[in-house]
Design an enzyme around this catalytic site. Structure first.
Site, short mmCIF file in Angstrom:
data_model
loop_
_atom_site.label_atom_id
_atom_site.label_comp_id
_atom_site.label_asym_id
_atom_site.label_seq_id
_atom_site.Cartn_x
_atom_site.Cartn_y
_atom_site.Cartn_z
N ALA A 65 3.87 4.48 2.67
CA ALA A 65 5.16 5.07 2.30
C ALA A 65 5.14 5.33 0.80
O ALA A 65 4.40 4.68 0.06
CB ALA A 65 6.28 4.11 2.68
N GLY A 109 2.36 2.45 5.63
CA GLY A 109 2.90 3.44 6.56
C GLY A 109 1.83 4.38 7.09
O GLY A 109 1.99 4.94 8.18
N GLU A 112 0.37 2.62 9.92
CA GLU A 112 1.40 2.57 10.97
C GLU A 112 1.54 3.93 11.67
O GLU A 112 1.73 3.99 12.89
CB GLU A 112 2.73 2.12 10.37
CG GLU A 112 2.65 0.68 9.89
CD GLU A 112 3.85 0.28 9.06
OE1 GLU A 112 4.04 0.86 7.96
OE2 GLU A 112 4.62 -0.58 9.49
N GLU A 132 1.73 -4.08 2.29
CA GLU A 132 3.13 -4.15 1.85
C GLU A 132 3.48 -5.48 1.21
O GLU A 132 4.32 -5.55 0.30
CB GLU A 132 4.08 -3.90 3.04
CG GLU A 132 4.07 -2.48 3.58
CD GLU A 132 3.04 -2.26 4.68
OE1 GLU A 132 2.11 -3.07 4.82
OE2 GLU A 132 3.19 -1.25 5.40
N1 CAA Z 1 3.18 5.89 -2.93
C1 CAA Z 1 3.29 6.74 -3.98
N2 CAA Z 1 2.23 7.20 -4.68
C2 CAA Z 1 1.01 6.78 -4.31
C3 CAA Z 1 0.81 5.91 -3.22
C4 CAA Z 1 1.97 5.46 -2.51
N3 CAA Z 1 1.89 4.66 -1.44
N4 CAA Z 1 -0.51 5.65 -3.12
C5 CAA Z 1 -1.12 6.36 -4.07
N5 CAA Z 1 -0.21 7.06 -4.79
C6 CAA Z 1 -0.43 7.93 -5.95
C7 CAA Z 1 -0.79 7.13 -7.19
O1 CAA Z 1 0.39 6.65 -7.81
C8 CAA Z 1 -1.52 8.17 -7.99
O2 CAA Z 1 -0.58 9.03 -8.61
P1 CAA Z 1 -0.67 9.35 -10.21
O3 CAA Z 1 -1.98 10.09 -10.33
O4 CAA Z 1 0.54 10.19 -10.43
O5 CAA Z 1 -0.69 8.03 -10.88
C9 CAA Z 1 -2.26 8.98 -6.95
O6 CAA Z 1 -1.58 8.73 -5.72
C10 CAA Z 1 -3.71 8.54 -6.77
O7 CAA Z 1 -3.71 7.14 -6.53
P2 CAA Z 1 -4.62 6.10 -7.36
O8 CAA Z 1 -4.84 6.59 -8.75
O9 CAA Z 1 -4.00 4.75 -7.21
O10 CAA Z 1 -5.98 6.23 -6.53
P3 CAA Z 1 -7.14 5.13 -6.41
O11 CAA Z 1 -8.27 5.83 -5.73
O12 CAA Z 1 -7.38 4.43 -7.69
O13 CAA Z 1 -6.52 4.01 -5.40
C11 CAA Z 1 -5.36 3.25 -3.41
C12 CAA Z 1 -6.26 4.33 -4.06
C13 CAA Z 1 -6.16 1.94 -3.29
C14 CAA Z 1 -4.99 3.76 -2.02
C15 CAA Z 1 -4.10 3.04 -4.27
O14 CAA Z 1 -3.52 4.30 -4.55
C16 CAA Z 1 -3.06 2.18 -3.63
O15 CAA Z 1 -3.19 0.96 -3.57
N6 CAA Z 1 -1.95 2.80 -3.11
C17 CAA Z 1 -0.82 2.10 -2.57
C18 CAA Z 1 -1.13 1.50 -1.21
C19 CAA Z 1 0.09 0.74 -0.67
O16 CAA Z 1 0.52 -0.25 -1.23
N7 CAA Z 1 0.63 1.24 0.47
C20 CAA Z 1 1.79 0.63 1.10
C21 CAA Z 1 3.05 1.34 0.69
S1 CAA Z 1 4.53 0.56 1.27
C22 CAA Z 1 4.66 1.01 2.89
O17 CAA Z 1 3.85 1.75 3.40
C23 CAA Z 1 5.85 0.46 3.63
C24 CAA Z 1 5.83 0.71 5.08
O18 CAA Z 1 5.38 -0.08 5.88
C25 CAA Z 1 6.38 1.89 5.65
#
Ligand code: CAA
Length: 258
Positions: A65, A109, A112, A132
């Site tokens: 998400a 998400g 999911e 999460e």
């Molecule tokens: N939401 C918003 N933006 C996101 C995102 C997310 N879930 N995941 C990645 N992005 C964005 C980053 O902020 C980044 O944007 P900027 O260039 O503007 O900073 C861009 O995508 C590229 O991401 P990274 O620079 O972080 O890329 P990376 O290759 O270094 O890392 C990753 C990749 C390990 C997937 C890392 O991006 C990450 O950990 N993302 C978040 C994963 C996460 O926590 N997901 C769970 C979300 S909560 C949820 O999903 C609730 C639910 O159950 C519904």
């Protein structure tokens, strides 16, 4: 239909939904989730479509998400909109098979969304996770329920409580993933599988999906009875007659989807 965050393509009886927010690793913001829901409903209502594929990019199916969109929301905000209710409802209502073609990250998400599909075919670079907990929340689009049913309690707890990632091989070993494909071949392979399903009798396919889903919702006794009655009811279709005749006459069946 025009979309901002997804691409929609239809070919040979298959609807292809491509998540398309590369700048955010296909993070699921509200617009994207609404658009996936709209596309799923439209494809499900289209009688030419016999299977649906959801995919992302080579780097990310979806990284979860959209954290930036959620960061400032209050309890009242998410309660009022019943955040993530719609997409779950739509998956419950869609009767056409939906296959997730997952390459790269399928996190939160994203994992999911893939699990809400009927099955997952993963590229060899796929990584699944429910991180999460590291954000101070828990999965919100069915992760605690679907992952537990799919991989069992021990591995689901491990994934959900630690937030660690699972690679494609571990995913296949634990039943999350049905097959692993080289990343360069992923989309063509999954579209081929979807085309094969779309060419089958649509009523039989819809009943097969509905009956298999029942296995997770009911007792064994009720499920087996339900299956048998559905099996009996398919003897009312022209496609059942055609399928069996074609076998006996050693030719390919020509299903009319009725
Ligand atoms: N939401 C918003 N933006 C996101 C995102 C997310 N879930 N995941 C990645 N992005 C964005 C980053 O902020 C980044 O944007 P900027 O260039 O503007 O900073 C861009 O995508 C590229 O991401 P990274 O620079 O972080 O890329 P990376 O290759 O270094 O890392 C990753 C990749 C390990 C997937 C890392 O991006 C990450 O950990 N993302 C978040 C994963 C996460 O926590 N997901 C769970 C979300 S909560 C949820 O999903 C609730 C639910 O159950 C519904």
């Amino acid at each position: 239909m025009t979309f901002e965050t997804i691409l929609l393509d239809k070919q040979d009886g298959v609807g292809l939904i491509t998540l398309n927010r590369p700048e955010a690793l296909n993070a699921l913001n509200s617009t994207l989730l609404d658009e996936v829901a709209d596309a799923l409903i439209a494809l499900d209502e289209d009688s030419d479509i016999g299977a649906i594929v959801i995919t992302g990019s080579e780097k990310a199916f979806a990284a979860g998400a959209d954290i930036k969109e959620m960061a400032e929301l209050s309890f009242a905000d998410v309660l009022k909109t019943d955040k993530f209710a719609l997409i779950n409802r739509v998956f419950e209502q869609v009767r056409t098979p939906v296959i997730a073609a997952v390459a790269g990250y399928a996190l939160g998400g994203g994992c999911e969304l893939a699990m809400a599909c009927d099955f997952i075919i993963a590229a060899d670079n796929a990584k699944f996770g429910q991180p999460e907990i590291k954000l101070g929340v828990i999965p919100g689009i069915g992760g605690t329920q679907r992952l537990t049913r799919i991989v069992g309690k021990s591995k689901a707890m491990d994934m959900i409580l630690t937030g660690r990632m699972m690679d494609a091989e571990e995913g296949e070993r634990s039943g999350l993933v049905s097959r692993i494909v080289a990343v360069d071949d992923l989309l063509e392979t999954v579209l081929g599988i979807a085309r094969d399903i779309a060419a089958l009798s649509h009523p039989a396919v819809a009943m097969a999906k509905e009956t298999t889903d029942r296995a997770l919702e009911t007792t064994l006794h009720e499920g087996i009875l339900y299956e048998r009655r559905v099996f009996h009811s398919l003897f009312a279709t022209e496609d059942r007659r055609e399928g069996m005749l074609a076998f006996i006459e050693k030719r390919q069946p020509k299903f009319k989807h009725q």
